[in-house]
Design a protein around this motif. Structure first.
Motif, PDB file in Angstrom:
ATOM      1  N   THR A 243       0.800  -1.222   0.000  1.00 51.43           N
ATOM      2  CA  THR A 243       0.000   0.000   0.000  1.00 51.43           C
ATOM      3  C   THR A 243       0.834   1.274   0.000  1.00 51.43           C
TER       4      THR A 243
ATOM      5  N   LYS B  98     -10.934   8.555   1.261  1.00 52.15           N
ATOM      6  CA  LYS B  98     -11.420   7.753   0.143  1.00 52.15           C
ATOM      7  C   LYS B  98     -10.304   6.870  -0.408  1.00 52.15           C
ATOM      8  N   SER B  99      -9.102   7.419  -0.506  1.00 52.40           N
ATOM      9  CA  SER B  99      -7.963   6.638  -0.985  1.00 52.40           C
ATOM     10  C   SER B  99      -7.594   5.539   0.009  1.00 52.40           C
TER      11      SER B  99
ATOM     12  N   GLU C 192      -9.647   4.068   2.126  1.00 58.07           N
ATOM     13  CA  GLU C 192     -10.701   3.056   2.118  1.00 58.07           C
ATOM     14  C   GLU C 192     -10.597   2.122   0.913  1.00 58.07           C
ATOM     15  N   ALA C 193      -9.934   2.569  -0.144  1.00 58.93           N
ATOM     16  CA  ALA C 193      -9.726   1.699  -1.298  1.00 58.93           C
ATOM     17  C   ALA C 193      -8.829   0.511  -0.948  1.00 58.93           C
ATOM     18  N   HIS C 194      -8.078   0.642   0.146  1.00 61.49           N
ATOM     19  CA  HIS C 194      -7.186  -0.444   0.576  1.00 61.49           C
ATOM     20  C   HIS C 194      -7.845  -1.377   1.590  1.00 61.49           C
TER      21      HIS C 194
END
Length: 267
Positions: free
Chosen positions: A98, A230-231, A233-235
């Motif tokens: 990540t 938001k970025s 939460e994409a992980h």
């Protein structure tokens, strides 16, 4: 703090906690101002702790600091009583995948104890180094663990929270926190919207045993200068893989849990 039935040992541990909280050598007069113990009792306990290598007394400055014996005990506790040894390779993999900072935490008497921190190449400066303690109610890992406690344990731990407002976004009341925990249970992860430190955000998930008991939590953190929620939460899918891998390995790892003096096998 120790309870009334903990006797001399509990009082001595309280003295160690006071010295440790200062993060620098402390004079006896300062220690006395912070302690509820009578002066004679406090002095006797301090001398006993010095004799046992738990504290070091500097006669020139008249200060007390933590002793090296505690370092040995801390290393043993890290190996035997935390998720850190079995989680480290999973945390490292998550951080590499990540590019974010990963934290591992466990609950410690109503607070969050960070037991490991794995840094990506560009790590934001954060409070939460391994070994530090933070409030449960305003940290991502804290809320992730609180949300999955049983009702009685949750009530007990919420009673220990101060609900101090660290930032404008801190959830500074039990009612608001409980609403947040309900959302966390529903979606399976918690967020920290700069609630403990300005400029630091994270997403966190609990590490649960097969029976649903909270073993700890892991989080992905970043600076608001470099990322947004938001970025992060994409992980979440990758974070979920990590916590599930740690939980699976923990079922074969025996270490003591709070309230169980003899320890026990997880899972």
């Amino acid at each position: 703090m120790s309870s009334a039935g903990d006797g001399t040992v509990g009082k001595a541990l309280d003295v160690l906690d006071l010295v440790a909280a200062q993060e620098k050598p402390i004079r006896f007069a300062e220690l006395q101002r912070m302690s509820v113990l009578p002066k004679a009792t406090l002095y006797r306990l301090a001398q006993t702790l010095v004799n046992q290598g738990m504290l070091v007394h500097n006669p020139e400055g008249g200060t007390y600091s933590l002793g090296v014996r505690l370092v040995r005990l801390a290393h043993a506790a890290w190996r035997q009583a935390s998720l850190a040894p079995i989680a480290r390779r999973h945390l490292d993999s998550l951080s590499v995948d990540t590019g974010l900072t990963v934290h591992l935490a466990q609950m410690d008497y109503g607070h969050v104890l960070y037991v490991d921190k794995r840094n990506a190449l560009e790590s934001a400066a954060m409070f939460s180094d391994a070994g530090k303690i933070a409030p449960a109610y305003c940290t991502g890992v804290g809320k992730a663990m609180l949300a999955f406690l049983d009702a009685d344990e949750l009530d007990q731990i919420l009673g220990m929270q101060s609900f101090h407002r660290f930032t404008p976004t801190t959830l500074a009341s039990e009612a608001v926190l409980r609403q947040s925990l309900e959302r966390t249970r529903t979606r399976g992860f918690a967020t920290d919207r700069e609630e403990h430190e300005a400029g630091v955000i994270c997403v966190a998930m609990p590490i649960l045993s097969d029976e649903g008991r909270v073993l700890g939590a892991a989080s992905l953190s970043g600076s608001t200068l470099r990322t947004d929620l938001k970025s992060l939460e994409a992980h979440i899918p990758r974070l979920r893989q990590c916590v599930e891998a740690i939980a699976e390995e923990a079922t074969h790892w025996a270490f003591p849990v709070e309230g169980n003096e003899t320890g026990g096998r997880l899972g």
